[in-house]
Design an enzyme around this catalytic site. Structure first.
Site, PDB file in Angstrom:
ATOM      1  N   HIS A 122       0.839  -1.202   0.000  1.00  0.00           N
ATOM      2  CA  HIS A 122       0.000   0.000   0.000  1.00  0.00           C
ATOM      3  C   HIS A 122       0.876   1.254   0.000  1.00  0.00           C
ATOM      4  O   HIS A 122       1.227   1.800   1.052  1.00  0.00           O
ATOM      5  CB  HIS A 122      -0.946  -0.022   1.189  1.00  0.00           C
ATOM      6  CG  HIS A 122      -2.192   0.760   0.981  1.00  0.00           C
ATOM      7  ND1 HIS A 122      -3.245   0.296   0.211  1.00  0.00           N
ATOM      8  CD2 HIS A 122      -2.558   1.992   1.395  1.00  0.00           C
ATOM      9  CE1 HIS A 122      -4.212   1.197   0.192  1.00  0.00           C
ATOM     10  NE2 HIS A 122      -3.812   2.241   0.893  1.00  0.00           N
ATOM     11  N   GLU A 155      -1.463   2.337  -5.488  1.00  0.00           N
ATOM     12  CA  GLU A 155      -1.931   3.466  -6.300  1.00  0.00           C
ATOM     13  C   GLU A 155      -0.763   4.350  -6.721  1.00  0.00           C
ATOM     14  O   GLU A 155      -0.380   5.262  -5.985  1.00  0.00           O
ATOM     15  CB  GLU A 155      -2.933   4.332  -5.519  1.00  0.00           C
ATOM     16  CG  GLU A 155      -4.332   3.787  -5.467  1.00  0.00           C
ATOM     17  CD  GLU A 155      -5.298   4.732  -4.750  1.00  0.00           C
ATOM     18  OE1 GLU A 155      -6.500   4.447  -4.779  1.00  0.00           O
ATOM     19  OE2 GLU A 155      -4.829   5.737  -4.172  1.00  0.00           O
ATOM     20  N   TYR A 216     -14.175   6.115  -6.337  1.00  0.00           N
ATOM     21  CA  TYR A 216     -14.980   6.638  -5.231  1.00  0.00           C
ATOM     22  C   TYR A 216     -16.164   7.324  -5.877  1.00  0.00           C
ATOM     23  O   TYR A 216     -16.029   8.325  -6.571  1.00  0.00           O
ATOM     24  CB  TYR A 216     -14.141   7.567  -4.342  1.00  0.00           C
ATOM     25  CG  TYR A 216     -13.200   6.765  -3.475  1.00  0.00           C
ATOM     26  CD1 TYR A 216     -13.544   6.420  -2.178  1.00  0.00           C
ATOM     27  CD2 TYR A 216     -11.992   6.273  -3.986  1.00  0.00           C
ATOM     28  CE1 TYR A 216     -12.713   5.634  -1.387  1.00  0.00           C
ATOM     29  CE2 TYR A 216     -11.150   5.482  -3.215  1.00  0.00           C
ATOM     30  CZ  TYR A 216     -11.520   5.172  -1.920  1.00  0.00           C
ATOM     31  OH  TYR A 216     -10.697   4.374  -1.146  1.00  0.00           O
ATOM     32  N   GLU A 242     -10.049  -1.409  -4.895  1.00  0.00           N
ATOM     33  CA  GLU A 242     -10.430  -0.421  -3.876  1.00  0.00           C
ATOM     34  C   GLU A 242     -11.562   0.433  -4.419  1.00  0.00           C
ATOM     35  O   GLU A 242     -11.500   0.903  -5.562  1.00  0.00           O
ATOM     36  CB  GLU A 242      -9.232   0.448  -3.493  1.00  0.00           C
ATOM     37  CG  GLU A 242      -9.496   1.365  -2.306  1.00  0.00           C
ATOM     38  CD  GLU A 242      -8.251   2.165  -1.918  1.00  0.00           C
ATOM     39  OE1 GLU A 242      -7.175   1.545  -1.744  1.00  0.00           O
ATOM     40  OE2 GLU A 242      -8.351   3.392  -1.808  1.00  0.00           O
ATOM     41  N   ALA A 248     -13.421  11.017  -3.372  1.00  0.00           N
ATOM     42  CA  ALA A 248     -12.096  10.409  -3.470  1.00  0.00           C
ATOM     43  C   ALA A 248     -11.211  10.726  -2.272  1.00  0.00           C
ATOM     44  O   ALA A 248     -10.232  10.012  -2.004  1.00  0.00           O
ATOM     45  CB  ALA A 248     -11.416  10.854  -4.764  1.00  0.00           C
ATOM     46  N   TRP A 276     -13.252  -0.078   0.619  1.00  0.00           N
ATOM     47  CA  TRP A 276     -12.358   0.548   1.594  1.00  0.00           C
ATOM     48  C   TRP A 276     -13.203   1.224   2.665  1.00  0.00           C
ATOM     49  O   TRP A 276     -14.108   1.971   2.305  1.00  0.00           O
ATOM     50  CB  TRP A 276     -11.495   1.571   0.832  1.00  0.00           C
ATOM     51  CG  TRP A 276     -10.491   2.302   1.653  1.00  0.00           C
ATOM     52  CD1 TRP A 276     -10.639   3.530   2.235  1.00  0.00           C
ATOM     53  CD2 TRP A 276      -9.162   1.868   1.970  1.00  0.00           C
ATOM     54  NE1 TRP A 276      -9.499   3.893   2.896  1.00  0.00           N
ATOM     55  CE2 TRP A 276      -8.575   2.885   2.741  1.00  0.00           C
ATOM     56  CE3 TRP A 276      -8.426   0.716   1.682  1.00  0.00           C
ATOM     57  CZ2 TRP A 276      -7.277   2.800   3.229  1.00  0.00           C
ATOM     58  CZ3 TRP A 276      -7.125   0.639   2.161  1.00  0.00           C
ATOM     59  CH2 TRP A 276      -6.563   1.672   2.937  1.00  0.00           C
ATOM     60  N   LYS A 281     -11.139   5.564  11.559  1.00  0.00           N
ATOM     61  CA  LYS A 281     -10.777   6.977  11.402  1.00  0.00           C
ATOM     62  C   LYS A 281     -12.044   7.826  11.300  1.00  0.00           C
ATOM     63  O   LYS A 281     -13.093   7.353  10.856  1.00  0.00           O
ATOM     64  CB  LYS A 281      -9.931   7.147  10.134  1.00  0.00           C
ATOM     65  CG  LYS A 281      -9.370   8.554   9.934  1.00  0.00           C
ATOM     66  CD  LYS A 281      -8.526   8.627   8.669  1.00  0.00           C
ATOM     67  CE  LYS A 281      -8.008  10.050   8.447  1.00  0.00           C
ATOM     68  NZ  LYS A 281      -7.196  10.151   7.212  1.00  0.00           N
ATOM     69  N   ASP A 282     -11.941   9.082  11.689  1.00  0.00           N
ATOM     70  CA  ASP A 282     -13.098   9.978  11.633  1.00  0.00           C
ATOM     71  C   ASP A 282     -13.297  10.471  10.199  1.00  0.00           C
ATOM     72  O   ASP A 282     -12.997  11.615   9.858  1.00  0.00           O
ATOM     73  CB  ASP A 282     -12.888  11.156  12.593  1.00  0.00           C
ATOM     74  CG  ASP A 282     -14.131  12.043  12.691  1.00  0.00           C
ATOM     75  OD1 ASP A 282     -15.223  11.574  12.317  1.00  0.00           O
ATOM     76  OD2 ASP A 282     -13.990  13.206  13.121  1.00  0.00           O
ATOM     77  N   GLU A 283     -13.779   9.570   9.353  1.00  0.00           N
ATOM     78  CA  GLU A 283     -14.068   9.877   7.954  1.00  0.00           C
ATOM     79  C   GLU A 283     -15.116   8.883   7.482  1.00  0.00           C
ATOM     80  O   GLU A 283     -15.273   7.808   8.055  1.00  0.00           O
ATOM     81  CB  GLU A 283     -12.806   9.767   7.076  1.00  0.00           C
ATOM     82  CG  GLU A 283     -12.200   8.374   7.078  1.00  0.00           C
ATOM     83  CD  GLU A 283     -10.941   8.236   6.246  1.00  0.00           C
ATOM     84  OE1 GLU A 283     -10.476   9.250   5.694  1.00  0.00           O
ATOM     85  OE2 GLU A 283     -10.438   7.104   6.147  1.00  0.00           O
TER      86      GLU A 283
END
Length: 321
Positions: A122, A155, A216, A242, A248, A276, A281-283
């Site tokens: 990654h 990526e 995304y 992914e 995105a 994904w 995480k705060d997202e």
């Protein structure tokens, strides 16, 4: 007569449950036939599952019970172990032993759960010598298992296709010395958007190579699907390693309509897809809240909107035995 019918029904249910539990044993060694991923009998197969977040930032989820829960509750037939190469306190370049232990925990768990697993390098940059050493070790250790898929470059961002191709060829050569058959995934420039570039100049001389496209849905629209369709028509095998339903950036609101359009498009083409990510995480793309236990058994209140939605997708579409 009723007792015979009951026995027959129970037998069928047990056979169904057994086949679901024995997914890799049932489908075996994967390969690429034309542009299609196929199983040991050359029947088309679609892998659908979850990617763990960067191991270097969310290592707590890299364990056997979390993998088992993703199979049991989310109905995953594949998981992706995303080894953070540069970013995070526990990045591979800083803590290689810890990193390998975390990746191997997921790989071993996937083998035990009898699902497929992607070993994902990654990174957005070329680290050739480190990648060669890592994949030499992983392919030597796991090459005998049909569960394994290698993703050699998550990526690429600003690298040219010629740079990515040269890097991939060097890493593929190392893997193939130990593992002649398992699938290898290769990224393309611009965060796996420019699949037209490998379509024009694919890697030659190796089999069972596929190319990754990432989307995304709230950012990437029909143009990316059209570009990918053109690549497939030209003979390029595509694997969506992914994806998710928000922007995105990994944040922002879900675009449910756009995400469903992508799902419909992938299903119509029998494209494998990974969502994904298993992280807190705060997202919006991190599917878990902070309340989520490290070892699975997540309740609905532990899941964010994206987690609830992808769980619905996986349960709906992962019906293949």
């Amino acid at each position: 007569m009723k007792s015979k019918t009951k026995i027959f029904t129970i037998t069928l249910l047990l056979m169904f449950c057994f086949s679901k539990a024995q997914f890799v044993k049932h489908h075996g060694q994967l390969s690429v036939l034309g542009t299609q991923l196929v199983d040991k009998d050359n029947n088309p197969i679609v892998l659908r599952g979850m990617s763990f977040g960067w191991h270097s930032m969310w290592p707590r989820f890299y364990n056997e019970k979390a993998v088992s829960w993703l199979k049991k509750d989310f109905n995953c037939n594949v998981v992706r172990a995303a080894m953070g190469v540069e970013l995070g306190e526990w990045a591979y370049l800083k803590e290689p032993q810890f990193s390998k232990e975390k990746i191997e925990a997921v790989v071993n768990a996937a083998i035990k759960s009898d699902i497929y697993v992607i070993i994902d390098w990654h990174s957005h940059n070329i680290n050739l010598e480190e990648a060669k050493a890592f994949f030499a070790e992983m392919s030597k250790k796991y090459g005998k298992y049909p569960n394994i898929i290698y993703e050699v470059f998550n990526e690429p961002d600003y690298e040219s296709w010629s740079e990515v191709k040269a890097y991939a060829e060097d890493v593929i050569k190392v893997i193939r010395e130990n593992d002649p058959n398992n699938i290898i995934l290769v990224g393309s420039p611009h965060w796996d958007q420019d699949v037209n570039l490998p379509a024009e100049d694919p890697i030659r001389g190796y089999h069972n190579i596929m190319y990754t496209m990432h989307f995304y849905a709230a950012t990437h629209g029909k143009e990316l699907r059209d570009k990918t369709d053109d690549a497939i028509k030209s003979g390029l095998p595509i694997f969506i390693s992914e994806s998710a339903g928000m922007e995105a950036s990994g944040d922002g609101p879900l675009n449910r309509k756009a995400w469903q359009e992508y799902i419909d498009w992938m299903e119509a083409r029998k494209l494998s897809w990974i969502t994904w990510s298993v992280s807190d995480k705060d997202e919006s793309c991190s599917i878990l809240k902070k309340s989520a236990k490290s070892e699975g058994k997540w309740k609905e209140e532990d899941l964010k909107e994206s987690g609830i939605m992808v769980r619905e997708f996986l349960r709906k579409y992962n019906t293949q035995e």
